[in-house]
Each structure stands twice: as structure tokens, then as C-alpha cells.
Design a protein around this motif. Sequence first.
Motif, PDB file in Angstrom:
ATOM      1  N   LYS A   1       0.849  -1.191   0.000  1.00  0.00           N
ATOM      2  CA  LYS A   1       0.000   0.000   0.000  1.00  0.00           C
ATOM      3  C   LYS A   1       0.881   1.236   0.000  1.00  0.00           C
ATOM      4  O   LYS A   1       1.659   1.431   0.924  1.00  0.00           O
ATOM      5  CB  LYS A   1      -0.891   0.012   1.244  1.00  0.00           C
ATOM      6  CG  LYS A   1      -1.818  -1.174   1.329  1.00  0.00           C
ATOM      7  CD  LYS A   1      -2.610  -1.157   2.623  1.00  0.00           C
ATOM      8  CE  LYS A   1      -3.642  -2.276   2.614  1.00  0.00           C
ATOM      9  NZ  LYS A   1      -4.466  -2.270   3.835  1.00  0.00           N
TER      10      LYS A   1
ATOM     11  N   GLU B   1      -2.335   0.513  -4.609  1.00  0.00           N
ATOM     12  CA  GLU B   1      -2.110  -0.853  -4.135  1.00  0.00           C
ATOM     13  C   GLU B   1      -1.395  -1.662  -5.205  1.00  0.00           C
ATOM     14  O   GLU B   1      -1.855  -1.722  -6.348  1.00  0.00           O
ATOM     15  CB  GLU B   1      -3.449  -1.527  -3.809  1.00  0.00           C
ATOM     16  CG  GLU B   1      -4.071  -1.043  -2.513  1.00  0.00           C
ATOM     17  CD  GLU B   1      -5.366  -1.773  -2.180  1.00  0.00           C
ATOM     18  OE1 GLU B   1      -5.925  -1.521  -1.114  1.00  0.00           O
ATOM     19  OE2 GLU B   1      -5.819  -2.587  -3.016  1.00  0.00           O
ATOM     20  N   LEU B   2      -0.278  -2.270  -4.835  1.00  0.00           N
ATOM     21  CA  LEU B   2       0.462  -3.141  -5.740  1.00  0.00           C
ATOM     22  C   LEU B   2       0.370  -4.575  -5.238  1.00  0.00           C
ATOM     23  O   LEU B   2       0.511  -4.827  -4.046  1.00  0.00           O
ATOM     24  CB  LEU B   2       1.948  -2.745  -5.780  1.00  0.00           C
ATOM     25  CG  LEU B   2       2.319  -1.303  -6.124  1.00  0.00           C
ATOM     26  CD1 LEU B   2       3.811  -1.088  -5.910  1.00  0.00           C
ATOM     27  CD2 LEU B   2       1.957  -0.981  -7.551  1.00  0.00           C
ATOM     28  N   GLN B   3       0.120  -5.507  -6.145  1.00  0.00           N
ATOM     29  CA  GLN B   3       0.242  -6.938  -5.827  1.00  0.00           C
ATOM     30  C   GLN B   3       1.564  -7.401  -6.415  1.00  0.00           C
ATOM     31  O   GLN B   3       1.752  -7.314  -7.622  1.00  0.00           O
ATOM     32  CB  GLN B   3      -0.894  -7.737  -6.476  1.00  0.00           C
ATOM     33  CG  GLN B   3      -2.281  -7.292  -6.087  1.00  0.00           C
ATOM     34  CD  GLN B   3      -2.738  -7.880  -4.768  1.00  0.00           C
ATOM     35  OE1 GLN B   3      -2.066  -8.761  -4.217  1.00  0.00           O
ATOM     36  NE2 GLN B   3      -3.845  -7.383  -4.263  1.00  0.00           N
ATOM     37  N   MET B   4       2.456  -7.887  -5.559  1.00  0.00           N
ATOM     38  CA  MET B   4       3.765  -8.299  -6.054  1.00  0.00           C
ATOM     39  C   MET B   4       4.094  -9.715  -5.641  1.00  0.00           C
ATOM     40  O   MET B   4       3.752 -10.144  -4.535  1.00  0.00           O
ATOM     41  CB  MET B   4       4.846  -7.342  -5.527  1.00  0.00           C
ATOM     42  CG  MET B   4       4.684  -5.927  -6.057  1.00  0.00           C
ATOM     43  SD  MET B   4       5.853  -4.764  -5.315  1.00  0.00           S
ATOM     44  CE  MET B   4       7.379  -5.284  -6.062  1.00  0.00           C
ATOM     45  N   ASP B   5       4.767 -10.443  -6.531  1.00  0.00           N
ATOM     46  CA  ASP B   5       5.263 -11.768  -6.173  1.00  0.00           C
ATOM     47  C   ASP B   5       6.286 -11.622  -5.048  1.00  0.00           C
ATOM     48  O   ASP B   5       6.977 -10.620  -4.951  1.00  0.00           O
ATOM     49  CB  ASP B   5       5.951 -12.423  -7.379  1.00  0.00           C
ATOM     50  CG  ASP B   5       4.941 -12.822  -8.445  1.00  0.00           C
ATOM     51  OD1 ASP B   5       3.773 -13.025  -8.103  1.00  0.00           O
ATOM     52  OD2 ASP B   5       5.339 -12.898  -9.623  1.00  0.00           O
TER      53      ASP B   5
ATOM     54  N   SER C   1       9.531 -11.705  -3.103  1.00  0.00           N
ATOM     55  CA  SER C   1      10.972 -11.711  -3.374  1.00  0.00           C
ATOM     56  C   SER C   1      11.633 -11.038  -2.187  1.00  0.00           C
ATOM     57  O   SER C   1      10.972 -10.354  -1.393  1.00  0.00           O
ATOM     58  CB  SER C   1      11.305 -10.986  -4.677  1.00  0.00           C
ATOM     59  OG  SER C   1      11.171  -9.602  -4.517  1.00  0.00           O
TER      60      SER C   1
ATOM     61  N   GLN D   1      12.566  -2.649  -3.968  1.00  0.00           N
ATOM     62  CA  GLN D   1      11.914  -2.455  -5.262  1.00  0.00           C
ATOM     63  C   GLN D   1      10.869  -1.362  -5.202  1.00  0.00           C
ATOM     64  O   GLN D   1      10.767  -0.519  -6.103  1.00  0.00           O
ATOM     65  CB  GLN D   1      11.252  -3.761  -5.718  1.00  0.00           C
ATOM     66  CG  GLN D   1      12.234  -4.822  -6.177  1.00  0.00           C
ATOM     67  CD  GLN D   1      11.529  -6.008  -6.810  1.00  0.00           C
ATOM     68  OE1 GLN D   1      10.383  -6.290  -6.497  1.00  0.00           O
ATOM     69  NE2 GLN D   1      12.226  -6.699  -7.695  1.00  0.00           N
TER      70      GLN D   1
ATOM     71  N   ILE E   1      10.524   1.987  -7.374  1.00  0.00           N
ATOM     72  CA  ILE E   1       9.308   2.220  -8.169  1.00  0.00           C
ATOM     73  C   ILE E   1       8.695   3.579  -7.829  1.00  0.00           C
ATOM     74  O   ILE E   1       8.296   4.333  -8.717  1.00  0.00           O
ATOM     75  CB  ILE E   1       8.289   1.074  -7.927  1.00  0.00           C
ATOM     76  CG1 ILE E   1       8.747  -0.197  -8.646  1.00  0.00           C
ATOM     77  CG2 ILE E   1       6.894   1.475  -8.367  1.00  0.00           C
ATOM     78  CD1 ILE E   1       7.922  -1.437  -8.311  1.00  0.00           C
TER      79      ILE E   1
END
Lengths: 83, 83
Positions: free
Chosen positions: B5, B44-48, B50, B56, B60
Motif C-alpha cells: 500500500k 495498491e500493488l500486488q507483487m510476487d 521476493s 523495489q 518504483i
Amino acid sequence: MKKVKVFITLKESVLDPQGQAVMQSLHNMDYKNVQDVRIGKYIELQMDDSADVAEQVDTICDKLLANTVIENYRYEVEEEVHS
Amino acid sequence: MKKVKVFITLKESVLDPQGQAVMQSLHNMDYKNVQDVRIGKYIELQMDDSADVAEQVDTICDKLLANTVIENYRYEVEEEVHS
């Protein structure tokens, strides 16, 4: 004084072309692990103390800040500390 | 999967005409107790998963999401629960 933080997000079922554009840009920048992007609004209100701040914020969101047909909102009320 | 978020706000010193317009509307609607309105973005970002999600997201935000000349950003990383 109260600080009210309002979060306005598109409903799950509503397409977010702005978010899709940002996601595409991120993929072009090699952030392939970003699976989804949703863009919403974050609004901070400074309000004088009154008993019914939460009720007022509900009405303000319904009437002015959010389009409740396509958007959800939630908010947090914080006590503002005077310095 | 991580849910990130991101909150992007204008710096204190930067004028917010959109917020001022909203405040004026609220005053016209008789919410005279609203002292200030600042409008920002909520992303809102959905990230794999890592190891370096936080790093990151910093990059970004700096490169794409925020204009760091006039905006501040902060973010929260949450573990996404699969249903």
C-alpha cells in the motif's frame, strides 16, 4: 483537532485503466513481479473536534468525496497532537 | 504474494488547489469545521514474493509513482493471505 485519513478505492469489479497503464510501465521497467496495480485516492481532512466526526465523514464521503457506485471508502480518525 | 500500500502526499510546502476546492465545497455544504483538505494518491500493488520487495518499491516510487520534488511517499508491505 482531528486528522481524518480517507482512503477511496475502486470496487473490485470495476476496471482500472490507470492502474493497468502503471502496471504496463512497471513491466517495461523490468518489474515483472508486479501482478496488479489499483489506483485510488488518499485524502487528509483536518477537522475541529465535535462529537460526531465519524458521522460527518461518512456523509462527506457519500456526498462529495467518493462515487459510491464504483468506489469504496474507509477512513481513520486520529487525534491531532499540537506541538 | 505481497500487497503493498503506497501513500503519496504533497509536501507540506506545496499548495494543493484541488484540496482547497474540496474544502470550499465542504464549507458551502455547511461543514464549516473542516479546516484543511489535502489530496493525495493511494496505490495498491500486488507483487510476487521476493527478498527485496521494500527496495523495489522504493525504486518504483522514486522513478514512477511519485514526483519527489513535490511529493512524499510512504508504504506498507502486507503478506497477502490466499483464500
